[in-house]
Motif scaffolding. Sequence first.
Motif, PDB file in Angstrom:
ATOM      1  N   PRO A   1      -9.531   7.075  -1.564  1.00 39.08           N
ATOM      2  CA  PRO A   1      -9.593   5.709  -1.033  1.00 39.08           C
ATOM      3  C   PRO A   1      -8.455   4.867  -1.605  1.00 39.08           C
ATOM      4  O   PRO A   1      -8.209   4.891  -2.815  1.00 39.08           O
ATOM      5  N   ILE A   2      -7.758   4.144  -0.746  1.00 42.34           N
ATOM      6  CA  ILE A   2      -6.580   3.377  -1.171  1.00 42.34           C
ATOM      7  C   ILE A   2      -6.612   1.981  -0.558  1.00 42.34           C
ATOM      8  O   ILE A   2      -7.311   1.716   0.414  1.00 42.34           O
ATOM      9  N   VAL A   3      -5.803   1.110  -1.171  1.00 45.01           N
ATOM     10  CA  VAL A   3      -5.471  -0.167  -0.548  1.00 45.01           C
ATOM     11  C   VAL A   3      -3.954  -0.200  -0.445  1.00 45.01           C
ATOM     12  O   VAL A   3      -3.249   0.132  -1.398  1.00 45.01           O
ATOM     13  N   ALA A   4      -3.448  -0.575   0.725  1.00 49.06           N
ATOM     14  CA  ALA A   4      -2.007  -0.737   0.936  1.00 49.06           C
ATOM     15  C   ALA A   4      -1.666  -2.205   0.749  1.00 49.06           C
ATOM     16  O   ALA A   4      -2.286  -3.073   1.363  1.00 49.06           O
ATOM     17  N   SER A   5      -0.715  -2.469  -0.125  1.00 51.57           N
ATOM     18  CA  SER A   5      -0.323  -3.848  -0.400  1.00 51.57           C
ATOM     19  C   SER A   5       0.151  -4.521   0.891  1.00 51.57           C
ATOM     20  O   SER A   5       0.894  -3.936   1.667  1.00 51.57           O
ATOM     21  N   PRO A   6      -0.242  -5.782   1.099  1.00 50.39           N
ATOM     22  CA  PRO A   6       0.229  -6.480   2.297  1.00 50.39           C
ATOM     23  C   PRO A   6       1.706  -6.854   2.215  1.00 50.39           C
ATOM     24  O   PRO A   6       2.293  -7.242   3.215  1.00 50.39           O
ATOM     25  N   LEU A   7       2.334  -6.716   1.040  1.00 44.31           N
ATOM     26  CA  LEU A   7       3.737  -7.093   0.903  1.00 44.31           C
ATOM     27  C   LEU A   7       4.679  -5.953   1.275  1.00 44.31           C
ATOM     28  O   LEU A   7       5.404  -6.027   2.249  1.00 44.31           O
ATOM     29  N   TYR A   8       4.687  -4.875   0.475  1.00 48.21           N
ATOM     30  CA  TYR A   8       5.639  -3.786   0.715  1.00 48.21           C
ATOM     31  C   TYR A   8       4.948  -2.475   1.080  1.00 48.21           C
ATOM     32  O   TYR A   8       5.573  -1.447   1.154  1.00 48.21           O
ATOM     33  N   LYS A   9       3.634  -2.505   1.263  1.00 51.10           N
ATOM     34  CA  LYS A   9       2.833  -1.386   1.774  1.00 51.10           C
ATOM     35  C   LYS A   9       2.655  -0.217   0.811  1.00 51.10           C
ATOM     36  O   LYS A   9       2.197   0.843   1.217  1.00 51.10           O
ATOM     37  N   GLN A  10       2.985  -0.381  -0.478  1.00 53.28           N
ATOM     38  CA  GLN A  10       2.670   0.696  -1.422  1.00 53.28           C
ATOM     39  C   GLN A  10       1.155   0.856  -1.459  1.00 53.28           C
ATOM     40  O   GLN A  10       0.420  -0.125  -1.352  1.00 53.28           O
TER      41      GLN A  10
END
Length: 127
Positions: free
Chosen positions: A86-95
Amino acid sequence: MTQALKEQTVNKDWVTLCGIQDLVANSGICALVAKPSEQGEQLEKQIAIFSIPDSEEKVFAVDNFDPIGKANVLYRGIVGSNNGEPIVASPLYKQQFSLKTGTCIQEEAEIGAYPARIQDQAIQVYI
Protein backbone atom coordinates in the motif's frame (compact mmCIF):
# COMPACT_ATOMS: atom_id res chain seq x y z
CA MET A 1 13.15 17.91 11.25
CA THR A 2 10.81 14.92 11.16
CA GLN A 3 13.53 12.54 12.36
CA ALA A 4 14.47 14.98 15.13
CA LEU A 5 10.86 15.12 16.27
CA LYS A 6 10.69 11.33 16.35
CA GLU A 7 13.83 11.10 18.43
CA GLN A 8 12.71 13.82 20.85
CA THR A 9 9.25 12.43 21.44
CA VAL A 10 8.92 10.48 24.67
CA ASN A 11 6.19 8.47 26.29
CA LYS A 12 4.88 6.81 23.16
CA ASP A 13 1.30 5.79 23.55
CA TRP A 14 -1.88 5.28 21.56
CA VAL A 15 -3.38 8.67 20.76
CA THR A 16 -6.97 9.03 19.55
CA LEU A 17 -6.99 11.36 16.53
CA CYS A 18 -10.51 11.15 15.12
CA GLY A 19 -13.55 8.98 14.70
CA ILE A 20 -13.90 6.38 12.00
CA GLN A 21 -16.72 8.48 10.53
CA ASP A 22 -14.18 11.26 9.82
CA LEU A 23 -12.31 9.11 7.30
CA VAL A 24 -13.10 8.83 3.61
CA ALA A 25 -12.45 5.44 2.00
CA ASN A 26 -9.27 5.32 -0.13
CA SER A 27 -8.33 8.84 0.87
CA GLY A 28 -6.44 10.71 3.56
CA ILE A 29 -6.95 13.31 6.24
CA CYS A 30 -4.48 15.27 8.32
CA ALA A 31 -4.26 15.62 12.10
CA LEU A 32 -2.03 17.83 14.21
CA VAL A 33 -0.59 15.91 17.15
CA ALA A 34 1.05 17.61 20.11
CA LYS A 35 3.34 15.62 22.39
CA PRO A 36 5.73 16.73 25.14
CA SER A 37 9.42 16.25 24.40
CA GLU A 38 11.97 14.86 26.83
CA GLN A 39 12.89 18.47 27.64
CA GLY A 40 9.27 19.29 28.48
CA GLU A 41 8.56 21.45 25.44
CA GLN A 42 5.46 20.81 23.36
CA LEU A 43 6.19 19.37 19.90
CA GLU A 44 3.61 19.40 17.12
CA LYS A 45 3.57 17.02 14.21
CA GLN A 46 1.24 16.60 11.26
CA ILE A 47 0.12 13.03 10.70
CA ALA A 48 -1.58 11.85 7.51
CA ILE A 49 -4.18 9.15 8.15
CA PHE A 50 -5.41 6.93 5.33
CA SER A 51 -8.41 4.64 5.20
CA ILE A 52 -8.03 1.66 2.88
CA PRO A 53 -10.99 -0.62 3.68
CA ASP A 54 -9.86 -3.39 1.34
CA SER A 55 -6.48 -3.81 3.05
CA GLU A 56 -5.82 -6.05 6.03
CA GLU A 57 -4.81 -3.10 8.22
CA LYS A 58 -7.73 -0.80 7.22
CA VAL A 59 -5.98 2.39 8.44
CA PHE A 60 -2.45 3.74 8.05
CA ALA A 61 -0.64 6.72 9.59
CA VAL A 62 2.48 8.40 8.20
CA ASP A 63 4.15 11.80 8.42
CA ASN A 64 2.31 14.40 6.38
CA PHE A 65 5.59 16.06 5.32
CA ASP A 66 6.86 15.19 1.84
CA PRO A 67 10.70 15.33 2.16
CA ILE A 68 11.15 15.66 -1.60
CA GLY A 69 8.57 18.39 -2.24
CA LYS A 70 9.35 19.91 1.18
CA ALA A 71 5.71 20.53 2.06
CA ASN A 72 3.00 19.10 4.30
CA VAL A 73 0.86 17.57 1.55
CA LEU A 74 0.89 13.78 1.72
CA TYR A 75 -2.67 13.49 3.06
CA ARG A 76 -3.77 14.85 -0.33
CA GLY A 77 -1.88 12.14 -2.19
CA ILE A 78 -3.35 9.32 -4.23
CA VAL A 79 -3.46 5.93 -2.48
CA GLY A 80 -2.89 2.66 -4.29
CA SER A 81 -0.52 -0.27 -4.30
CA ASN A 82 2.85 -1.03 -5.85
CA ASN A 83 3.57 -4.79 -6.07
CA GLY A 84 1.04 -5.36 -3.30
CA GLU A 85 2.54 -2.68 -1.02
CA PRO A 86 0.00 0.00 0.00
CA ILE A 87 1.39 3.40 -1.02
CA VAL A 88 0.57 7.07 -1.19
CA ALA A 89 1.81 9.06 -4.20
CA SER A 90 2.80 12.60 -3.32
CA PRO A 91 0.56 15.20 -4.99
CA LEU A 92 3.68 17.26 -5.81
CA TYR A 93 6.21 15.09 -7.67
CA LYS A 94 4.39 11.71 -7.49
CA GLN A 95 7.03 9.79 -5.52
CA GLN A 96 5.42 6.81 -3.84
CA PHE A 97 5.82 6.19 -0.11
CA SER A 98 4.99 2.86 1.53
CA LEU A 99 2.17 3.27 4.02
CA LYS A 100 3.62 0.37 6.05
CA THR A 101 7.26 1.47 6.32
CA GLY A 102 7.41 5.08 5.09
CA THR A 103 10.13 4.19 2.57
CA CYS A 104 10.10 6.04 -0.76
CA ILE A 105 10.02 3.55 -3.63
CA GLN A 106 11.66 5.75 -6.29
CA GLU A 107 14.25 7.70 -4.31
CA GLU A 108 16.37 7.52 -1.16
CA ALA A 109 13.94 9.18 1.21
CA GLU A 110 11.81 8.12 4.12
CA ILE A 111 8.92 9.40 6.19
CA GLY A 112 7.73 8.26 9.58
CA ALA A 113 5.17 5.44 9.58
CA TYR A 114 3.18 4.76 12.74
CA PRO A 115 1.05 1.85 13.89
CA ALA A 116 -2.63 2.75 13.56
CA ARG A 117 -5.77 0.97 14.70
CA ILE A 118 -9.50 1.27 14.99
CA GLN A 119 -10.55 1.10 18.64
CA ASP A 120 -14.21 1.57 19.63
CA GLN A 121 -14.99 3.49 16.41
CA ALA A 122 -11.98 5.81 17.00
CA ILE A 123 -8.75 6.03 15.01
CA GLN A 124 -5.70 5.68 17.22
CA VAL A 125 -2.05 6.14 16.30
CA TYR A 126 0.91 4.92 18.33
CA ILE A 127 3.15 7.95 18.61
